[in-house]
Design an enzyme around this catalytic site. Structure first.
Site, PDB file in Angstrom:
ATOM      1  CD  GLU A   1     -16.192  36.887  31.230  1.00 51.93           C
ATOM      2  OE1 GLU A   1     -15.470  37.841  31.624  1.00 51.93           O
ATOM      3  OE2 GLU A   1     -16.532  36.747  30.044  1.00 51.93           O
ATOM      4  N   GLY A   2     -17.226  36.051  37.064  1.00 51.14           N
ATOM      5  CA  GLY A   2     -16.816  36.701  38.304  1.00 51.14           C
ATOM      6  C   GLY A   2     -16.775  38.209  38.189  1.00 51.14           C
TER       7      GLY A   2
END
Length: 340
Positions: free
Chosen positions: A305-306
């Site tokens: 998801e970063g």
């Protein structure tokens, strides 16, 4: 001249009021940021994280602990503000964009979501190539266009994350083929497979590797054969960000596989890349070691998801802060640098 500037950057770091090297990795980060920005007064402007999402055909073969529908469900969670990446980007005031690169779902319009759908998921690479050559090139182009648009806001630091059930399998195949490493060194438990599930995953991916054995290690061909739409789009985005002298924040295993493909296409991306953390995925540790990359954090994370980019960002801010604001021995009126 760049060589002269590099020497001045190093001198500015070394003559701060501290023993040489006392700030450790922060000093390396400050040097890198100043070098990328070609200045003695670096700034981090309008930080942005892009989460690319796509569905994977290989997920139907049982390589993940979660069903493929979770990809779309998690994208909806992002849009509703309920995911970890939402919490961390809010905390650190980082702009967040979610990109539908190829999710097997029709989303309604949302301000945070960009529709760049190449298709409703890739094909199962156990049976054939994941995508066509045209789809692969379109992914690269869409990623580049997206970064071009974001750069026009003044952003000079951009992070990359992903969502896609089955994408650790794609990343493992890309890593194995591009680095010539045994597949067993590249495959991990992904979203939480047990030992039996891991063995099944390795068996399935070994079959896929055998099927595509004559394929070679050309990065475009490898991406077309094994990639996900989100991985290839991320690769194109990284190449464009580096070309625009932006800092490229690399998240975990999937993002690092996209970076590896980008590196094989253009080695200049290396100077812009900041590896935000080392994930718990087995292949990520080996990949980072092979690249001689120093991850900022080791927190046992493996979410994607970063999230690693968002959590590491304040450390980049600290690197810039000491470089710009910390006194030198001369400015502090300290006579002679002490030998500490």
């Amino acid at each position: 001249m760049q060589q002269d500037l590099d020497a001045r950057i190093r001198e500015k770091i070394d003559f701060k009021t501290k023993p040489t090297g006392a700030l450790g990795l922060l000093e390396d980060l400050a040097y890198q940021i100043a070098s990328v920005q070609n200045t003695l007064s670096p700034r981090l402007v309008s930080p942005h994280i892009i989460v690319f999402a796509a569905s994977h055909g290989i997920a139907a073969s049982g390589v993940s602990a979660y069903p493929t529908e979770v990809t779309a469900q998690m994208v909806l969670n992002f849009l509703n503000g309920g995911a970890a990446i939402n919490a961390f980007t809010r905390q650190h005031r980082i702009e967040l964009t979610v990109v539908d690169a190829g999710v097997d779902y029709e989303f309604t319009r949302h301000d945070m979501l960009l529709d760049r759908k190449i298709g409703f998921g890739t094909k199962n690479f156990l049976e054939g190539a994941a995508m066509t050559a045209d789809e692969c090139l379109r992914c690269l182009d869409e990623g580049a266009k997206l970064v071009e648009s974001i750069s026009q806001t003044g952003c000079n630091v951009i992070g990359f994350g992903e969502m896609g059930i089955g994408n650790t399998s794609s990343a493992a195949m890309i890593m194995s083929r591009l680095l010539g490493l045994p597949l067993e060194d590249c495959v991990g438990k992904g979203t939480g497979l047990d030992n039996a599930g891991l063995e099944r995953k390795i068996q399935i991916l070994t079959e896929a590797a055998e099927r595509h054995k004559p394929g070679g290690n050309d990065p475009l061909q490898v991406l077309q054969t094994f990639g996900g739409f989100e991985i290839v789009m991320m690769c194109g985005a990284m190449l464009e960000a580096a070309a625009r002298q932006m800092l490229v924040l690399v998240d975990g295993f999937i993002a690092s596989a996209a970076y590896l493909a980008a590196l094989k296409m253009n080695h200049r991306v290396r100077q812009n890349a900041v590896f935000c953390h080392q994930s718990e995925e087995r292949g990520h540790r080996i990949l980072l070691e092979t690249l001689n990359a120093k991850p900022i954090l080791q927190l046992g994370m493996r979410l994607g998801e970063g999230t690693g980019c968002a959590v590491a960002y304040p450390i980049l801010q600290s690197a810039v802060a000491f470089f710009n604001e910390m006194a030198s021995f001369e400015s502090a009126g300290i006579s002679g640098k002490p030998d500490l």
